[in-house]
Design an enzyme around this catalytic site. Structure first.
Site, short mmCIF file in Angstrom:
data_model
loop_
_atom_site.label_atom_id
_atom_site.label_comp_id
_atom_site.label_asym_id
_atom_site.label_seq_id
_atom_site.Cartn_x
_atom_site.Cartn_y
_atom_site.Cartn_z
N LEU A 105 0.83 -1.20 0.00
CA LEU A 105 0.00 0.00 0.00
C LEU A 105 0.87 1.26 0.00
O LEU A 105 0.47 2.30 -0.48
CB LEU A 105 -0.91 0.01 1.23
CG LEU A 105 -2.07 -0.98 1.23
CD1 LEU A 105 -2.69 -1.06 2.62
CD2 LEU A 105 -3.11 -0.59 0.20
N ASP A 163 4.34 15.90 11.21
CA ASP A 163 4.70 15.41 9.87
C ASP A 163 3.46 15.39 8.95
O ASP A 163 3.24 14.43 8.20
CB ASP A 163 5.32 14.00 9.99
CG ASP A 163 6.18 13.62 8.78
OD1 ASP A 163 6.52 14.52 7.98
OD2 ASP A 163 6.51 12.43 8.64
P1 ADP Z 1 6.31 6.00 7.57
O1 ADP Z 1 6.36 6.32 9.02
O2 ADP Z 1 7.38 5.05 7.17
O3 ADP Z 1 6.22 7.21 6.68
P2 ADP Z 1 3.44 5.65 7.14
O4 ADP Z 1 2.61 5.33 8.31
O5 ADP Z 1 3.39 7.05 6.65
O6 ADP Z 1 4.95 5.18 7.40
O7 ADP Z 1 3.05 4.67 5.95
C1 ADP Z 1 3.74 4.73 4.71
C2 ADP Z 1 2.73 4.77 3.57
O8 ADP Z 1 1.92 3.58 3.60
C3 ADP Z 1 1.73 5.92 3.64
O9 ADP Z 1 2.25 7.10 3.07
C4 ADP Z 1 0.55 5.36 2.85
O10 ADP Z 1 0.78 5.44 1.47
C5 ADP Z 1 0.58 3.87 3.24
N1 ADP Z 1 -0.31 3.61 4.39
C6 ADP Z 1 -0.01 3.81 5.70
N2 ADP Z 1 -1.05 3.49 6.50
C7 ADP Z 1 -2.04 3.08 5.69
C8 ADP Z 1 -3.40 2.64 5.92
N3 ADP Z 1 -3.90 2.55 7.16
N4 ADP Z 1 -4.16 2.31 4.84
C9 ADP Z 1 -3.64 2.40 3.60
N5 ADP Z 1 -2.39 2.83 3.31
C10 ADP Z 1 -1.58 3.16 4.34
MG MG Z 2 4.70 8.63 6.35
#
Ligand code: ADP
Ligand code: MG
Length: 326
Positions: free
Chosen positions: A36, A155
């Protein structure tokens, strides 16, 4: 504010209520489809819970990063998600698993993906101003709720704002509390760097961080959603930082073609160098650009939880998720 929270001087919370499962994630979930998304230290994959057939997003977080033990950072991320569980615009946490190398957060799946994709899309797929008004209201309601609870996200950017569906355009979910901090009992917080393009001047100048720091990012976010352009982005980091510290922003008609002057006025109320002069989330919701038809975009189920004052976790009327310990 929840009194069960234990916040250290860096705004990190070390106490969580979710039971961390040590049985195998793969016994209970099937991974489906491709990734995702991913960030610096996490990969997120779609999965299906075997017992219910329900879809979730599993965020795989490495406990060791650059040779350092980061388990407590992940515990903090879990704690903040727990504290926001009654916030309808924050992604909900279903379960947590731990292996020797990783912690896996099983999150509500935001199937519409990042708003980033539609920010940079071609005209027919890009957001209209009406879309942005509805999404900005939701982001602000979500952030106002976090700020009332003394949580700063730090962020906020289009990669961390997801959609429940993209077509038809659904509702927003705020994700990624990896850099967030809890300001309970904290006088001053410095350090912490977010993503260059979205970072506020006080962060660059090593001045105190506050809820106003998030409001700057919402100004940048709104600019990007309306124009498809990143207001401070330079050809390198140095140039980006210089643009930010000089508040070098292009509000010209070229960039804002077809966008209302109220929208520009709204962005200007946030891209203020002095954090104290920036509008708060509550003030933003009253700005004429957004206050036209209050609540008309919301499901009634969202309204009750937003109108209520913050409820301590102990008396949360919501049913417990299976992962929570009684
Ligand atoms: P990081 O801390 O590494 O940036 P994130 O929590 O932002 O991690 O997750 C990375 C990416 O994964 C997000 O930018 C989004 O594209 C995808 N993502 C994260 N959480 C979800 C979710 N609950 N449902 C769908 N996609 C998600
Ligand atoms: Mg992120």
């Amino acid at each position: 504010m929840p009194d069960s929270r234990m916040t250290n001087k860096n705004g990190m919370v070390s106490k969580i209520q979710t039971r961390i499962r040590t049985d195998l994630f793969k016994n209970n979930y099937d991974l489906v489809g491709k990734e995702l998304g991913r960030g610096k230290f996490a990969v997120v994959k779609k999965c299906i819970e075997k017992t219910t057939g329900k879809e979730y997003a599993a965020k795989f977080l490495r406990k060791r990063r650059k040779g350092e033990d980061c388990r407590m950072d992940i515990i903090h991320e879990i704690a903040v998600l727990e504290s926001a569980k009654s916030n309808p615009f924050v992604v909900s946490l279903h379960e947590v698993y731990e292996t020797t190398t990783e912690i896996i957060l099983v999150l509500e799946c935001a199937a519409g993906g990042e708003i980033f994709n539609q920010c940079v899309a071609d005209n027919d797929e890009a957001f209209t101003e009406q879309d942005v008004i509805r999404l900005a209201r939701q982001i602000l309601m979500g952030v106002a709720c976090l700020h009332r609870n003394n949580v700063v996200h730090l962020d906020l950017k289009p990669q961390n704002i997801l959609l429940t569906s993209s077509r038809p355009l659904g509702d927003i979910r705020i994700v990624d509390f990896g850099l967030s901090r809890c300001m309970d009992n904290i006088k001053e917080l410095r350090e912490i760097l977010g993503t260059p393009e979205y970072v506020a001047p006080e962060v660059l100048n090593y001045e105190p961080i506050s809820t106003a720091t998030d409001m700057w990012s919402i100004g940048v976010l709104t600019y990007v959603m309306l124009t498809g352009e990143s207001p401070f982005l330079g050809s390198d980091k140095q140039e980006t930082f210089l643009n930010i510290s000089q508040i070098n922003v292009d509000y010209s008609q070229d960039v804002f073609e077809g966008v209302s002057s109220l929208a520009i006025d709204f962005i200007k109320s946030l891209l203020q160098k002095n954090p104290r002069k920036r509008a708060t989330a509550e003030e933003c919701l009253k700005h004429p650009w957004l206050s036209g038809h209050p609540h008309s975009h919301l499901h009634s189920s969202h309204l009750s939880s937003l109108d209520e004052p913050e409820t301590p976790e102990e008396s949360d009327p919501e049913p417990e998720s299976p992962a929570s310990t009684p």
